[in-house]
Design a protein around this motif. Structure first.
Motif, short mmCIF file in Angstrom:
data_model
loop_
_atom_site.label_atom_id
_atom_site.label_comp_id
_atom_site.label_asym_id
_atom_site.label_seq_id
_atom_site.Cartn_x
_atom_site.Cartn_y
_atom_site.Cartn_z
N THR A 63 0.84 -1.20 0.00
CA THR A 63 0.00 0.00 0.00
C THR A 63 0.88 1.25 0.00
O THR A 63 2.07 1.19 0.29
CB THR A 63 -0.90 0.01 1.25
N LYS A 92 -6.98 12.65 8.07
CA LYS A 92 -7.45 12.23 6.74
C LYS A 92 -7.30 13.39 5.77
O LYS A 92 -7.50 14.54 6.12
CB LYS A 92 -8.92 11.81 6.82
N ASP A 140 -1.87 4.83 2.84
CA ASP A 140 -3.16 4.42 2.31
C ASP A 140 -4.20 4.61 3.42
O ASP A 140 -3.94 4.34 4.59
CB ASP A 140 -3.06 2.95 1.91
N GLU A 159 -6.69 2.93 4.29
CA GLU A 159 -7.12 1.74 5.03
C GLU A 159 -6.00 1.08 5.83
O GLU A 159 -6.23 0.35 6.78
CB GLU A 159 -7.73 0.72 4.06
#
Length: 603
Positions: free
Chosen positions: A200, A244, A286, A288
């Motif tokens: 990732t 985020k 990433d 997730e």
């Protein structure tokens, strides 16, 4: 596309930026009729004026189908914070060494960082066209340096290229050629291609850029996977907090500019637009699978200075930004991209304590701020003292001086007065090479006295070693200063009468204020003088006999020289048009009261 990432490291003035110029020209990134000038990478006004690199920069060139990302780094140890973090983007380093001077202290500093990161070195012995150069001896000295820095077997087996970046040639031997392509071939052959880790997204922010249109831009090398335009990501900050965000735009470096990209793969260096709050050292992951990379550690600052608002009688006459809010916002903004800088609030609302790597590091910040229209007052530089096992410890530096043999006695005398100890003395041709270990306090103000004592011939360089026990009192400036009594314009008549009392920092006709330092006294101790008295008109005055024209021209002092000159009870007023030295307490009576009080407290 095959990629190679390489950083160029060297001591200041060994020719890094000139070499980058030649790499850019030889790979034809300019049109034939394009005016480029010299030192293309030094695009900041201060860098061009001083002839030094302050900020590291990226360019990329294409050679034989390979994309080579080249990172130009500063050579001054004061800007070591820049070098330490950008080395993370490289897989190999070009170590540039002057064919006469050989490896110098800063060379050692940046090379050590590069070897610890396991980068593959290529040694370039530059300036072999210089007379008295000694490329073979320098090659042996470089090998010895690698050995002393615990290089691995693979790193000790480094390729060596000889050449002159000014004349634009490089070769594997000392024979001049007409191109620098042997160096480019060595980069392709010896620098490993970036390790591509499947998985990732992972990328560490190692540098910042700023654009008035796009805001802050994060620069770094993709460590794993790939990054796409419009991708949702998570930033892992130094304290482990997750933020985020989204990649709004993505750029790769091409030639001197940036080129828009839709996806960047592991191993390439890219710039990301659209991240809100980020700091150097944050990891982009990433959304997730957030997984942080090791945080970038930068050596600590060794010097501090007090920055406060300008409170002199000439406050607000020249600058646009004069309040403490302006000053605080500007200093906080600087800490975002200047890793080696720290700012702390003090008890007073108008002053801030700024920590940096050295006089030059802080001097560049002050000079940049005054050009932006700030007015401020800065106190004298102090070294940072640490308590280790209950004892006071102070920073020590390794000082290297190259000087003609006849001045070596003078240099040794000056350094030992400031508690320095000589550890190496050897001859290099007609020059004497001296190495000392000296407390950082002893270096403040040493450069100007040493240049005076050696008729400008001494070449000094120094780097931080470690903290050691406090060495006691180091003598400061021996002479006092002359202070202005009044706030008015100086007159040639008064200055001429005071010439035998000291050397002046002001010219006739300059505005001065009470408490401003206008001259250096010829004796110890300060003296208040009237330099603003006009000549009284008499019946006998002849038009040609005025003494005003006899005043000697003033001593011009740069910002760094002022920083080294001032003492504990003095400070510098910095405005966009002038630099004035002054006493912290301007009022004469108040000053004498405070000094008496301090004497009684000391007893």
């Amino acid at each position: 596309m095959n990629i190679r990432n390489i950083a160029i490291i060297a001591h200041v003035d060994h020719g890094k930026t000139t070499l980058v110029d030649k790499i850019l020209h030889s790979t034809n990134i300019f049109r034939d009729n394009q005016e480029t000038g010299e030192l293309i990478m030094d695009n900041n006004d201060l860098e061009r004026e001083r002839g030094i690199t302050i900020f590291s920069k990226n360019v990329s060139v294409t050679y034989k189908g390979y994309k080579i990302n080249v990172i130009d780094t500063p050579g001054h140890s004061d800007f070591g914070g820049e070098v330490e973090r950008v080395l993370k983007m490289a897989d190999g380093v070009l170590l540039l060494v002057d064919a006469f001077e050989g490896p110098m202290p800063q060379t050692r500093f940046v090379l050590q960082k590069a070897l610890q990161l396991g980068l593959k070195p290529i040694v370039v012995i530059n300036k072999v066209d210089k007379e008295n150069c000694r490329p073979d001896e320098v090659h042996d000295a470089v090998f010895e340096l690698f050995f002393n820095l615990d290089a691995t077997e693979d790193q000790l087996d480094f390729p060596t290229i000889y050449g002159s970046s000014k004349q634009g040639w490089m070769n594997t031997s000392i024979t001049p050629t007409d191109t620098i392509f042997p160096l480019m071939d060595a980069i392709l052959e010896h620098v490993p291609e970036p390790k591509v880790n499947e998985g990732t997204t992972q990328m560490q922010i190692t540098s910042l850029d700023y654009s008035a249109f796009l805001g802050r831009i994060a620069i770094g090398r993709v460590a794993r996977g790939s990054i796409k335009e419009g991708q949702n990501i998570v930033m892992v900050q130094a304290d482990g907090k997750l933020v985020k965000s989204k990649v709004r735009e993505l750029y790769t470096f091409e030639a001197l500019g940036k080129k828009k990209a839709t996806e960047v793969f592991a191993g390439d260096i890219c710039a990301i637009v659209g991240l809100e709050t980020f700091n150097i050292g944050d990891t982009i992951c990433d959304a997730e699978f957030p997984e942080a990379l090791a945080v970038i550690s930068v050596d600590e600052p060794t010097m501090s200075m007090m920055f406060s608002i300008n409170n002199s009688p000439f406050f607000g006459k020249e600058g646009k930004f004069v309040t403490s809010r302006h000053l605080r916002d500007r200093l906080m903004k600087e800490t975002e991209k200047n890793l080696a800088l720290r700012v702390e609030d003090t008890d007073g609302a108008d002053s801030f304590l700024v920590f940096g790597r050295g006089i030059l590091h802080l001097g560049i910040l002050i000079e940049t701020m005054r050009r932006e229209g700030f007015e401020l007052t800065v106190g004298n530089p102090q070294v940072l003292v640490k308590e280790i096992d209950g004892k006071r410890n102070e920073p020590y530096e390794n000082l290297v001086v190259d000087v003609p043999a006849e001045y070596s006695g003078k240099v040794i005398d000056l350094v030992t007065q400031r508690k320095g100890e000589m550890i190496i003395m050897e001859s290099k041709g007609e020059m004497q090479h001296l190495e000392f270990e000296i407390p950082s306090r002893g270096l403040i103000g040493l450069r100007s006295t040493m240049l005076t004592g050696t008729a400008g011939e001494a070449v000094m360089a120094h780097r931080f070693i470690e903290y050691r026990p406090w060495k006691g009192v180091i003598p400061g400036r021996s002479n006092g200063v002359l202070l202005s009594k009044n706030t008015e314009k100086t007159t040639g008549y008064s200055i001429d009468k005071l010439q035998d009392r000291g050397r002046f920092f002001v010219d006739p006709g300059e505005e001065v204020y009470a408490g401003q330092i206008i001259a250096e006294h010829i004796k110890p101790g300060d003296l208040n003088v009237n330099a603003t008295e006009p000549k009284k008109l008499t019946n006998h005055r002849a038009s040609g006999s005025d003494d005003a024209s006899r005043a000697a021209p003033k001593i011009m002092m740069t910002l760094e020289e002022c920083m080294e000159y001032i003492q504990q009870d003095e400070c510098i007023e910095v405005t966009p048009k002038s630099i004035r030295m002054r006493k912290v307490i301007l009022d004469e009576n108040e000053r004498s009261r405070v000094s008496k009080q301090m004497k009684t407290e000391a007893v």
